[in-house]
Design an enzyme around this catalytic site. Structure first.
Site, PDB file in Angstrom:
ATOM      1  N   HIS A   1     -15.480 -11.046  71.725  1.00 45.64           N
ATOM      2  CA  HIS A   1     -15.132 -10.513  73.049  1.00 45.64           C
ATOM      3  C   HIS A   1     -16.333 -10.491  74.007  1.00 45.64           C
ATOM      4  O   HIS A   1     -16.242 -10.937  75.141  1.00 45.64           O
ATOM      5  CB  HIS A   1     -14.572  -9.094  72.941  1.00 45.64           C
ATOM      6  CG  HIS A   1     -13.402  -8.968  72.008  1.00 45.64           C
ATOM      7  ND1 HIS A   1     -12.457  -9.951  71.876  1.00 45.64           N
ATOM      8  CD2 HIS A   1     -13.010  -7.974  71.168  1.00 45.64           C
ATOM      9  CE1 HIS A   1     -11.534  -9.566  70.998  1.00 45.64           C
ATOM     10  NE2 HIS A   1     -11.855  -8.376  70.545  1.00 45.64           N
TER      11      HIS A   1
ATOM     12  N   LYS B   1      -8.821 -13.743  65.711  1.00 49.96           N
ATOM     13  CA  LYS B   1     -10.220 -13.569  65.371  1.00 49.96           C
ATOM     14  C   LYS B   1     -10.329 -12.496  64.293  1.00 49.96           C
ATOM     15  O   LYS B   1      -9.404 -11.699  64.182  1.00 49.96           O
ATOM     16  CB  LYS B   1     -11.045 -13.163  66.605  1.00 49.96           C
ATOM     17  CG  LYS B   1     -10.580 -11.826  67.237  1.00 49.96           C
ATOM     18  CD  LYS B   1     -11.703 -10.941  67.622  1.00 49.96           C
ATOM     19  CE  LYS B   1     -12.164 -10.014  66.543  1.00 49.96           C
ATOM     20  NZ  LYS B   1     -11.768  -8.611  66.660  1.00 49.96           N
TER      21      LYS B   1
ATOM     22  N   HIS C   1      -8.175 -11.862  72.371  1.00 45.53           N
ATOM     23  CA  HIS C   1      -7.199 -11.225  73.266  1.00 45.53           C
ATOM     24  C   HIS C   1      -7.825 -10.769  74.581  1.00 45.53           C
ATOM     25  O   HIS C   1      -7.123 -10.552  75.554  1.00 45.53           O
ATOM     26  CB  HIS C   1      -6.444 -10.092  72.558  1.00 45.53           C
ATOM     27  CG  HIS C   1      -7.191  -8.800  72.453  1.00 45.53           C
ATOM     28  ND1 HIS C   1      -8.141  -8.560  71.506  1.00 45.53           N
ATOM     29  CD2 HIS C   1      -7.124  -7.672  73.187  1.00 45.53           C
ATOM     30  CE1 HIS C   1      -8.626  -7.344  71.662  1.00 45.53           C
ATOM     31  NE2 HIS C   1      -8.031  -6.765  72.681  1.00 45.53           N
TER      32      HIS C   1
HETATM   33  C1  BG6 Z   1     -10.296  -5.835  68.456  1.00 40.07           C
HETATM   34  C2  BG6 Z   1     -11.231  -5.197  67.463  1.00 40.07           C
HETATM   35  O1  BG6 Z   1     -10.512  -7.217  68.516  1.00 40.07           O
HETATM   36  O2  BG6 Z   1     -10.520  -5.281  69.741  1.00 40.07           O
HETATM   37  C3  BG6 Z   1     -11.056  -3.684  67.454  1.00 40.07           C
HETATM   38  O3  BG6 Z   1     -10.956  -5.714  66.173  1.00 40.07           O
HETATM   39  C4  BG6 Z   1     -11.190  -3.118  68.855  1.00 40.07           C
HETATM   40  O4  BG6 Z   1     -12.004  -3.072  66.586  1.00 40.07           O
HETATM   41  C5  BG6 Z   1     -10.283  -3.876  69.819  1.00 40.07           C
HETATM   42  O5  BG6 Z   1     -10.838  -1.744  68.814  1.00 40.07           O
HETATM   43  C6  BG6 Z   1     -10.533  -3.448  71.247  1.00 40.07           C
HETATM   44  O6  BG6 Z   1      -9.583  -4.033  72.075  1.00 40.07           O
HETATM   45  P1  BG6 Z   1      -9.155  -3.378  73.444  1.00 40.07           P
HETATM   46  O7  BG6 Z   1      -8.155  -4.324  73.994  1.00 40.07           O
HETATM   47  O8  BG6 Z   1      -8.582  -2.016  73.118  1.00 40.07           O
HETATM   48  O9  BG6 Z   1     -10.394  -3.267  74.271  1.00 40.07           O
END
Ligand code: BG6
Length: 487
Positions: free
Chosen positions: A238, A146, A176
């Site tokens: 997300h 993404k 993710h």
């Molecule tokens: C990513 C974003 O998809 O997710 C980032 O591009 C963000 O900006 C990150 O910091 C957060 O992921 P996690 O797994 O640390 O919550």
């Protein structure tokens, strides 16, 4: 071994930050735990002109940094490095691309998974080049990171370009968050228990809050982030995925078609937020300097080094216009440089219809279910309980929590990186935890509508101090409707 199991993984963007921090440590984790098929080979490619030895050295360093010391095993690192190959290639350079394709042919021995961990504008051209080289046939799959595009139009263009070469069921769009244990646990909680589902609707739920708060700033990714902002970087993907899993109908089975069909229905039921209600139902913010975890931090503009009106925070009051959720607000918020790092879903049930304790002045608080995904994985259910005492002035009640710390409950299980699960599923060809084209496009359509509303209404991000929960208007977003953010 299933004949669908891939025996070659090609990572485009293999020298990039994501590969070094997440992808290679995930491959290490799979190998260490005996979960990687014996014949899987890994080919990295990127523009940097490393030779094989230099790339392996780089991978070794990334693993030394990225793998927790208690899990680090030098022999496994060595075994992984022996499976890794590297060929430099730049899209416009025909000679290099031909060399890359040749290397893929040499290493090919069954199914190939390509992971495009590059800027999205390269997705279609990379797929096209693979197609022309005859390397995108039925026994190949492609993983895309993404964001898929910048808006609906660019997402369609990318998706068209990719699916001209790879059929949709061979395209695995990564979010993710779907690889996170806590996110999958949301499904187990909802559909593995009979307790919640009868209450999971507008009759019993007053409001839902989904928060993904980060304490980090833009971490040297200013150029990407400034073109993206909190809405495109986090909310479009997300948060909307978390919303879908929270709100969707029970899928018939835990398999790609059923799960994704149900998520899509939620996205298509989102009520548009246009110019008329942008002010009422949305808030954008940008952080100024402040203190996070006791450390003084600069403003977004200072970090970026130029002026910008990109939002680093967004909060929305969303509605899902269907039978189950009619009238229930879903408050969504995400931001950088907030007071605490936390990802959680908070479900507040409706108050009891009538309190029998009112005479003594005892107050009942509505029940609430809190599903915390980060930094801790815990589930707690707030209930009312009698405050101990002889109650000479009437019975008193207090709120208590039934608390489940999932780390304690499963302390023999290693917490895995999201990509371990996603890679394993992609290698085996299971798309359940990946995002389908129509989901991405439905999410963009809704988000584009909000941006259009902001433009028409001349709406600009409000400033919030780093280390806080966003602009004051984010508080008003809930309070106006008699709700409060859980903090
Ligand atoms: C990513 C974003 O998809 O997710 C980032 O591009 C963000 O900006 C990150 O910091 C957060 O992921 P996690 O797994 O640390 O919550």
């Amino acid at each position: 071994m299933n004949k669908q199991t891939a025996s070659l993984m090609v990572i485009f963007g293999a020298t990039g930050d994501l590969a070094q921090r997440m992808l290679l440590p995930s491959l290490y984790g799979l190998l260490r735990d005996g979960l990687m098929n014996d014949d899987l080979k890994i080919l990295g490619t990127a523009r940097s002109k490393h030779n094989q030895a230099a790339f392996r050295e780089r991978v070794g360093q990334a693993l030394a940094r990225g793998v927790p010391s208690a899990e680090y095993d030098a022999d496994t690192v060595q075994l992984l490095l022996e499976r890794i190959d590297y060929t430099p290639a730049s899209l416009g350079n025909d000679e290099e691309m031909a060399a890359l394709h040749e290397r893929i042919r040499e290493l090919r021995d069954g199914v190939i998974v390509y992971h495009l961990s590059t800027a999205p504008r390269f997705y279609a051209p990379i797929c096209e080049a693979l197609g022309e080289a005859g390397l995108a046939g039925v026994d190949t799959r492609v993983l895309l990171e993404k964001p898929i595009g910048h808006d609906l139009a660019s997402a369609i263009e990318i998706n068209d370009g990719v699916t001209r070469i790879f059929d949709e069921d061979r395209v695995f769009r990564v979010d993710h968050y779907l690889g996170k244990e806590g996110v999958q646990n949301l499904l187990s909680l909802r559909f593995g228990n009979a307790l919640f589902e009868p209450l999971w609707n507008t009759q019993h739920i007053e409001q839902v809050q989904i928060t993904v708060a980060e304490t980090v700033g833009v971490e040297g990714r200013g150029d990407y982030y400034d073109h993206s902002g909190a809405m495109r970087d986090m909310l479009q993907n997300h948060l909307l995925q978390l919303l879908c899993l929270t709100a969707m109908e029970p899928p018939a089975r835990f398999e790609p078609g059923s799960v994704r069909n149900e998520k899509l229905k939620v996205l298509r039921s989102l009520r548009p937020i246009g110019a008329m209600d942008a002010g009422n139902n949305s808030v954008a913010g940008q952080y100024s300097s402040g203190a996070v975890n006791g450390q003084v931090v600069p403003s977004y503009l200072e970090e970026l080094g130029r002026d910008s009106s990109t939002e680093t925070f967004v909060a929305l009051r969303a509605h899902i216009d269907n039978w189950r959720w009619s009238g229930v607000p879903f408050y969504l918020r995400t931001g950088k440089r907030m007071a605490q790092r936390c990802t959680e879903i908070y479900i507040q049930f409706r108050a009891v219809p009538h309190s029998i304790f009112a005479v003594g002045g005892a107050k009942t608080e509505p029940n609430a279910l809190l599903i915390q995904l980060q930094p801790e994985e815990r589930i707690s259910l707030n209930l009312m309980s009698k405050t101990p005492g002889l109650d000479r002035e009437g019975l008193r009640l207090s709120q208590v929590a039934l608390d489940l710390d999932l780390r304690d409950a499963f302390d023999d299980k290693r917490r895995r990186l999201a990509y371990e699960r996603l890679y394993l599923d992609a290698i085996e060809g299971n798309g359940t935890l990946f995002v389908r084209r129509d989901e991405t496009e439905a999410a963009w359509e809704w988000v584009d509508g909000i941006f259009a509303g902001w433009r028409t209404a001349g709406y600009a991000p409000k400033t919030y101090q780093a280390g806080t929960w966003g602009p004051g208007s984010a508080i008003a977003l809930t309070e106006r409707h008699g709700h409060s953010w859980r903090e």
